[in-house]
Design a protein around this motif. Structure first.
Motif, PDB file in Angstrom:
ATOM      1  N   GLY A 101       0.828  -1.204   0.000  1.00 16.54           N
ATOM      2  CA  GLY A 101       0.000   0.000   0.000  1.00 16.54           C
ATOM      3  C   GLY A 101       0.856   1.245   0.000  1.00 16.54           C
ATOM      4  O   GLY A 101       1.917   1.306  -0.634  1.00 16.54           O
ATOM      5  N   TYR A 148     -11.995  -1.093   7.382  1.00 18.95           N
ATOM      6  CA  TYR A 148     -12.194  -0.013   6.410  1.00 18.95           C
ATOM      7  C   TYR A 148     -12.821   1.202   7.088  1.00 18.95           C
ATOM      8  O   TYR A 148     -12.418   2.346   6.848  1.00 18.95           O
ATOM      9  CB  TYR A 148     -13.087  -0.487   5.266  1.00 18.95           C
ATOM     10  N   CYS A 151     -10.158   3.015   9.204  1.00 18.28           N
ATOM     11  CA  CYS A 151      -9.227   3.817   8.394  1.00 18.28           C
ATOM     12  C   CYS A 151      -9.887   5.120   7.938  1.00 18.28           C
ATOM     13  O   CYS A 151      -9.292   6.205   8.033  1.00 18.28           O
ATOM     14  CB  CYS A 151      -8.747   3.011   7.191  1.00 18.28           C
ATOM     15  N   LEU A 183      -5.230  -4.296   8.540  1.00 17.52           N
ATOM     16  CA  LEU A 183      -5.510  -3.894   7.150  1.00 17.52           C
ATOM     17  C   LEU A 183      -5.276  -2.396   6.997  1.00 17.52           C
ATOM     18  O   LEU A 183      -5.743  -1.594   7.801  1.00 17.52           O
ATOM     19  CB  LEU A 183      -6.935  -4.249   6.754  1.00 17.52           C
ATOM     20  N   HIS A 184      -4.532  -2.056   5.945  1.00 16.52           N
ATOM     21  CA  HIS A 184      -4.272  -0.668   5.581  1.00 16.52           C
ATOM     22  C   HIS A 184      -5.071  -0.360   4.322  1.00 16.52           C
ATOM     23  O   HIS A 184      -4.944  -1.058   3.314  1.00 16.52           O
ATOM     24  CB  HIS A 184      -2.777  -0.468   5.332  1.00 16.52           C
ATOM     25  N   GLU A 185      -5.922   0.655   4.402  1.00 17.41           N
ATOM     26  CA  GLU A 185      -6.763   1.013   3.256  1.00 17.41           C
ATOM     27  C   GLU A 185      -6.535   2.479   2.918  1.00 17.41           C
ATOM     28  O   GLU A 185      -6.562   3.342   3.804  1.00 17.41           O
ATOM     29  CB  GLU A 185      -8.243   0.758   3.600  1.00 17.41           C
ATOM     30  N   GLU A 190      -4.981  -1.970  -1.073  1.00 15.95           N
ATOM     31  CA  GLU A 190      -4.972  -2.304   0.343  1.00 15.95           C
ATOM     32  C   GLU A 190      -3.693  -3.059   0.692  1.00 15.95           C
ATOM     33  O   GLU A 190      -3.138  -3.776  -0.129  1.00 15.95           O
ATOM     34  CB  GLU A 190      -6.168  -3.199   0.725  1.00 15.95           C
ATOM     35  N   LYS A 318     -11.500  -6.171  -1.830  1.00 17.35           N
ATOM     36  CA  LYS A 318     -10.209  -6.695  -2.249  1.00 17.35           C
ATOM     37  C   LYS A 318     -10.416  -8.097  -2.819  1.00 17.35           C
ATOM     38  O   LYS A 318     -11.067  -8.931  -2.206  1.00 17.35           O
ATOM     39  CB  LYS A 318      -9.263  -6.740  -1.050  1.00 17.35           C
ATOM     40  N   ASP A 348     -11.635  -9.625   5.685  1.00 17.78           N
ATOM     41  CA  ASP A 348     -10.841  -8.403   5.574  1.00 17.78           C
ATOM     42  C   ASP A 348     -11.421  -7.302   6.461  1.00 17.78           C
ATOM     43  O   ASP A 348     -10.683  -6.581   7.140  1.00 17.78           O
ATOM     44  CB  ASP A 348     -10.806  -7.923   4.121  1.00 17.78           C
TER      45      ASP A 348
END
Length: 619
Positions: A101, A148, A151, A183-185, A190, A318, A348
């Motif tokens: 990401g 999500y 973030c 999780l990085h969004e 991602e 994703k 996710d």
């Protein structure tokens, strides 16, 4: 920044002390830069130095380290990769999980090569990092939000839009599901730090997320023009070798690996399904649901995809990776691709490793079929139950009913069911295997057995084995596995995407990696010295695990099915790794590594790799 430290380094390590709500800064030792590079190497060193060997993974004494490498944000391709290092609640040993990401590139811009989070907060919070340090921000209103949503909420709160980069836990992390992920969004691909339970460790610290505000630091390769020329010269090969990934992502592997007869099915009772079933969950079929290609920062491959399934309420999710399709489709005998995508999206968002979760569910389904679970354990434990698969993800993340058992992972679940259940396990050292067959690939047999992470394919790599090297022979395979482990430790310390490394730069440590590192740093390392960096890091990880009592001859093992039940049919029929074969490979592996008969690095090996002080620290 020390004048002796190459200008590709920001030069500082940030320590965040949650109990006190403050942070301190430590300079990067130039000698450590040469010994460990960054990324995985820095994470392993910080865990070795700061986590007591008797600390439980959920003890505040555990640390969570976010680390980047010397090549991050340089012309060296696909290095917006981050490493999260910690003691795993799955394995009770050192673990490092990587993700992509934009977060890693943003971390690099702050000048902090590593961010180590210590202790535990007294209330729900997130950690904000900028070039000046860290702030612990109270955030009880984020409790229960998915990854999500978390973030997005933090970006809105920080008021910087996508200039704030967030990696978050979901409800699974809050509820200490042992394989909870991060999780990085953001506005690109991602990034998921999927394996080992980093989300659970952050959850135990009452940390919902880490947010990075971009800084002004820009790494300056010592010979940037030549480094750029070297990278540009690899682009043709890189793009040619990653064509399948650009077209389908890793889901493009389903059909070819099934055709080899090495794709786990029905909790690994078999390793091949019908062509129709495989195609139903393949990259070619998933392509019909793709809405856009996505990519990490500084990467031309675009292996990420977003999919939408209106009937399942799935929008811009994703795409399931190959590993996830193995764990949530073929291992479950579920070939309803829409439900498979829904189950993966739910994982996710809830923040769960799809591999460990899927393999644990498959284990539970076989135990249920064999009468080891009561008939009323759950209405969703039949193989082939696609709708139940989606519901089990929710129950696991919230630890409801059977979900409370699933949340512990298959090994702890088996311990509660008795010895008969152990024959259905699919993993090593407490971590469920990834999709690459330890029966059908001899390199994975010895690789999984000696992996510091357990059943992870990120230590010994399967790529060359699928091309016919060390797939069906044990001749030289222990050395191959060990040197593959050097390669992966090196790559995760640079830090470079494994796909780009293997496709564009070389599947083994070679002169190209040496040249890139020397051009970036101004050093004069030989190829042998570059490989020794990977060897040093892997031995340090082993030392941590030996001291914690989770790495020895007894734990360097494979699951029952791998060692006692040959593949029943298909092109790889008859393959397995019987105990005497594994023992012979372990002896050869230990001898090559310079470890004693119990798998402990000898004093001579520790001294040769300049690890004496760290070995003393963990003993």
């Amino acid at each position: 920044m020390s004048e002796d430290l190459p200008p590709v380094y920001g030069g500082e390590i940030l320590h965040v002390h949650l109990d006190a709500g403050e942070s301190t800064v430590e300079p990067v030792d130039p000698a450590d830069a040469r010994r460990f590079l960054g990324g995985n190497g820095f994470a392993a060193k910080l865990v070795a130095e700061h986590v007591p060997t008797d600390a439980d993974p959920f003890d505040p004494a555990n640390v969570v380290v976010f680390a980047v490498g010397p090549m991050t944000a340089t012309p060296f391709q696909s290095t917006s990769r981050g490493v999260v290092g910690f003691v795993s609640p799955m394995t009770n040993g050192f673990f490092d999980s990587t993700f992509g990401g934009t977060f890693p590139r943003a971390q690099k811009s702050t000048g902090f090569e590593a961010i180590a989070i210590h202790g535990a907060a007294g209330e729900d919070c997130y950690v904000r990092v900028d070039a000046d340090g860290a702030t612990v921000v109270p955030a009880d209103d984020l409790a229960g939000l998915d990854t999500y949503e978390t973030c997005a909420a933090i970006r809105e709160r920080e008021g910087e839009g996508y200039d704030t980069h967030v990696i978050a836990t979901g409800p699974a992390g809050e509820n200490l599901v042992r394989y909870a992920c991060l999780l990085h969004e953001g506005k690109l691909r991602e990034g998921v730090a999927g394996r080992g339970g980093a989300g659970a460790v952050l959850g135990s610290k009452n940390v919902k997320a880490v947010a990075i505000r971009e800084g002004d630091f820009q790494p300056e390769p010592v010979d940037e023009a030549d480094l750029r020329d070297l990278a540009v010269g690899r682009m043709g090969t890189l793009m040619e070798e990653t064509e399948m990934l650009t077209d389908y992502g890793t889901s493009g592997l389903v059909n070819p690996i099934n055709e080899m007869g090495k794709l786990g099915r029905r909790n690994y009772a078999a390793e091949r399904t019908s062509e129709a079933n495989a195609d139903a969950v393949s990259g070619e079929t998933l392509a019909a649901y793709v809405t856009e290609d996505t990519t990490c920062a500084n990467c031309a491959v675009k292996c990420g995809k977003h999919v939408s399934v209106e009937a399942e309420g799935v929008t811009e999710a994703k795409i399931p990776e190959f590993e996830s399709l193995f764990a949530t489709a073929t291992m479950q005998e579920v070939y309803d691709v829409k439900r498979v995508m829904a189950a993966n999206d739910r994982c996710d968002r809830l923040g769960m490793d799809t591999i460990s979760w899927g393999v644990t569910v498959a284990f539970a389904r076989e135990c249920y079929a064999e009468g080891l679970l009561p008939e009323d354990a759950s209405p969703h434990l039949a193989f082939g139950d696609a709708e139940g698969l989606v519901e089990l993800a929710r129950r696991t993340a919230h630890r409801e009913g059977i979900g409370d058992d699933l949340a512990e992972g298959s090994f702890r679940m088996a311990a509660g069911l008795g010895s008969d259940a152990e024959r259905y396990l699919h993993g090593t050292k407490g971590l469920e295997y990834a999709a690459h067959s330890p029966r059908g690939l001899k390199g994975m047999s010895i690789g999984y057995a000696t992996s510091t992470r357990g059943g992870s394919h990120h230590d010994t790599r399967p790529t060359l084995q699928y091309a016919g090297e060390h797939d069906e022979t044990t001749d030289g395979t222990p050395e191959f596995a060990a040197r593959s482990q050097h390669f992966t430790a090196l790559g995760d310390s640079l830090t470079q995407c494994r796909f780009v490394s293997e496709a564009g730069w070389g599947k083994r440590v070679d002169d190209r990696y040496r040249d890139a590192i020397n051009l970036a740093t101004g050093w004069d390392l030989t190829t042998a010295e570059v490989e020794a960096v990977g060897e040093r890091i892997y031995n340090l990880e082993r030392l941590v695990n030996v001291a914690r009592g989770v790495a020895n001859r007894e734990t360097d093992a494979l699951s029952y099915r791998v060692t006692h039940e040959p593949i029943p049919d298909g092109p790889a029929a008859g393959m397995y790794c019987p105990p005497d074969e594994l023992d012979a490979m372990l002896e050869e592996y230990y001898a090559f590594r310079g470890w004693d008969d119990d798998g402990r690095p000898t004093e001579a090996t520790v001294e040769r790799l300049d690890l004496t002080a760290l070995a003393d620290a963990v003993n």
